[in-house]
Write a protein that holds these residues in place. Structure first.
Motif, mmCIF file in Angstrom:
data_model
loop_
_atom_site.group_PDB
_atom_site.id
_atom_site.type_symbol
_atom_site.label_atom_id
_atom_site.label_comp_id
_atom_site.label_asym_id
_atom_site.label_seq_id
_atom_site.Cartn_x
_atom_site.Cartn_y
_atom_site.Cartn_z
ATOM 1 N N ARG A 30 70.393 116.293 77.775
ATOM 2 C CA ARG A 30 70.628 116.900 76.372
ATOM 3 C C ARG A 30 69.117 117.734 76.356
ATOM 4 O O ARG A 30 68.094 117.181 76.796
ATOM 5 N N ASP A 31 69.035 118.750 75.687
ATOM 6 C CA ASP A 31 67.903 119.278 75.209
ATOM 7 C C ASP A 31 67.501 118.624 73.987
ATOM 8 O O ASP A 31 67.975 118.357 72.928
ATOM 9 N N THR A 53 69.798 123.085 70.005
ATOM 10 C CA THR A 53 70.426 124.317 70.750
ATOM 11 C C THR A 53 69.503 125.697 70.426
ATOM 12 O O THR A 53 68.635 125.477 69.664
ATOM 13 N N ARG A 54 69.924 126.342 71.157
ATOM 14 C CA ARG A 54 69.159 127.785 70.886
ATOM 15 C C ARG A 54 69.958 128.920 70.296
ATOM 16 O O ARG A 54 71.112 128.966 70.782
ATOM 17 N N GLY A 112 78.138 125.494 68.457
ATOM 18 C CA GLY A 112 77.348 125.503 69.622
ATOM 19 C C GLY A 112 76.830 124.038 69.735
ATOM 20 O O GLY A 112 76.357 123.683 71.087
ATOM 21 N N MET A 113 76.427 123.232 68.821
ATOM 22 C CA MET A 113 76.070 121.942 68.904
ATOM 23 C C MET A 113 77.184 121.010 69.510
ATOM 24 O O MET A 113 76.635 120.394 70.578
ATOM 25 N N HIS A 116 77.310 121.744 73.288
ATOM 26 C CA HIS A 116 76.292 121.259 73.983
ATOM 27 C C HIS A 116 76.297 119.801 74.012
ATOM 28 O O HIS A 116 76.020 119.192 75.170
ATOM 29 N N ALA A 117 76.798 119.331 72.975
ATOM 30 C CA ALA A 117 76.832 117.620 72.895
ATOM 31 C C ALA A 117 78.026 117.348 72.188
ATOM 32 O O ALA A 117 77.919 117.336 70.950
#
Length: 138
Positions: A30-31, A53-54, A112-113, A116-117
């Motif tokens: 994870r970032d 996230t970005r 988006g979160m 990502h996760a």
């Protein structure tokens, strides 16, 4: 914050700094960033590891608190003092934290979160509150 949670966070912070931002365990792959806020009551620096996230140049974080019924302490801290310090890898910089008020933008960023996760989808199901999204701008 419980003592157990504080110890967990301290271990993650130490691992993050020792490995240029790379950590294992529940954050593997994870970032992760370190967010330093100023305690709204204590005035003390508080460091919290968070998945991010970005969105363009902005970093995006969620005040999910694992789906708890209340917002995390770091969220209340940045509401009181939105100037924060962020560490991403070996990069450390000052940023301004802004809560996303527009519901459509908040929902897009939260999606988006989740992408990502996926655990963020579970957090949303666990709570009745709308989980705030915060953007961090250099």
């Amino acid at each position: 914050m419980t003592e157990e949670r504080r110890n967990f966070n301290e271990q993650i912070v130490a691992e993050f700094r020792a490995n240029r931002g790379v950590v294992g365990g529940p954050f593997a792959g994870r970032d992760l960033l370190l967010l330093t806020t100023v305690g709204a009551k204590s005035g003390q620096a508080r460091i919290t590891p968070l998945v991010y996230t970005r969105d363009g140049d902005r970093l995006v974080i969620a005040a999910s608190y694992g789906g708890a019924p209340k917002n995390p302490g770091w969220y209340h801290n940045l509401l009181a003092a939105p100037k924060v310090t962020v560490e991403v890898g070996e990069d450390k910089f000052e940023a301004t934290a802004t809560v996303v008020e527009d519901r459509a933008e908040r929902d897009r960023l939260y999606a988006g979160m989740v992408a990502h996760a996926p655990g963020f989808a579970d957090y949303e199901k666990k709570t009745d509150r709308l989980i705030p999204i915060v953007v961090l701008d250099r």
